[in-house]
Write a protein that holds these residues in place. Structure first.
Motif, mmCIF file in Angstrom:
data_model
loop_
_atom_site.group_PDB
_atom_site.id
_atom_site.type_symbol
_atom_site.label_atom_id
_atom_site.label_comp_id
_atom_site.label_asym_id
_atom_site.label_seq_id
_atom_site.Cartn_x
_atom_site.Cartn_y
_atom_site.Cartn_z
ATOM 1 N N SER A 83 8.879 -32.944 19.399
ATOM 2 C CA SER A 83 10.345 -32.962 19.452
ATOM 3 C C SER A 83 10.987 -32.787 18.083
ATOM 4 O O SER A 83 12.206 -32.859 17.963
ATOM 5 C CB SER A 83 10.835 -34.264 20.093
ATOM 6 N N GLN A 84 10.186 -32.522 17.072
ATOM 7 C CA GLN A 84 10.686 -32.293 15.721
ATOM 8 C C GLN A 84 10.349 -30.856 15.337
ATOM 9 O O GLN A 84 9.229 -30.390 15.554
ATOM 10 C CB GLN A 84 10.040 -33.309 14.770
ATOM 11 N N GLU A 85 11.312 -30.134 14.776
ATOM 12 C CA GLU A 85 11.181 -28.696 14.542
ATOM 13 C C GLU A 85 9.976 -28.316 13.680
ATOM 14 O O GLU A 85 9.235 -27.387 14.015
ATOM 15 C CB GLU A 85 12.464 -28.156 13.906
ATOM 16 N N THR A 86 9.748 -29.011 12.587
ATOM 17 C CA THR A 86 8.629 -28.658 11.710
ATOM 18 C C THR A 86 7.302 -28.814 12.432
ATOM 19 O O THR A 86 6.427 -27.959 12.337
ATOM 20 C CB THR A 86 8.641 -29.516 10.430
ATOM 21 N N ARG A 87 7.141 -29.911 13.164
ATOM 22 C CA ARG A 87 5.877 -30.131 13.874
ATOM 23 C C ARG A 87 5.661 -29.081 14.958
ATOM 24 O O ARG A 87 4.535 -28.602 15.151
ATOM 25 C CB ARG A 87 5.823 -31.540 14.450
ATOM 26 N N LEU A 88 6.714 -28.704 15.646
ATOM 27 C CA LEU A 88 6.590 -27.630 16.636
ATOM 28 C C LEU A 88 6.197 -26.327 15.951
ATOM 29 O O LEU A 88 5.313 -25.601 16.426
ATOM 30 C CB LEU A 88 7.900 -27.467 17.415
ATOM 31 N N ASP A 89 6.810 -26.036 14.810
ATOM 32 C CA ASP A 89 6.458 -24.825 14.047
ATOM 33 C C ASP A 89 5.006 -24.864 13.581
ATOM 34 O O ASP A 89 4.307 -23.849 13.617
ATOM 35 C CB ASP A 89 7.375 -24.669 12.830
#
Length: 110
Positions: free
Chosen positions: A14-20
């Motif tokens: 649910s956090q953009e960096t981790r998804l990236d």
């Protein structure tokens, strides 16, 4: 995968960096990437990247291997498969043929 594990995995994503990071590691495939490479590609500082990688490791979506002084990270395909199976467990009201288009869209020759 049980509900608690799925919630933790979704929370990690649910956090953009981790998804990236996860998407980048999926693209990297079997060669994976070291933390410095991931940070450089995504423009993320080392300490921030380390925190995000540890969260992804605990979620079961990423795994790592030590290579001398560095650590190489990989998408954990079994963990990802478990999360997808959790989502699809009760798919289509017992009519698996209705799920085929979804399954076909996520299957790859990895």
């Amino acid at each position: 995968m049980d509900t608690t594990q799925a919630i933790f995995a979704f929370s990690a994503l649910s956090q953009e960096t981790r998804l990236d990071v996860l998407r980048l590691l999926i693209k990297a495939g079997q060669t994976g990437m070291n933390a410095g490479e991931i940070g450089d590609v995504l423009g993320v500082r080392q300490n921030t990247m380390s925190t995000n990688l540890n969260i992804l490791l605990r979620s079961g979506l990423v795994r790592n291997e030590r290579e001398g002084r560095s650590i190489r990270y990989f998408a954990d395909i079994d963990g990802i498969r478990g999360l997808l199976a959790f989502l699809m467990e009760d798919c289509c009201g017992g009519k698996p043929e209705l799920c085929e288009p979804v399954l076909d869209a996520i299957v790859c020759d990895c």
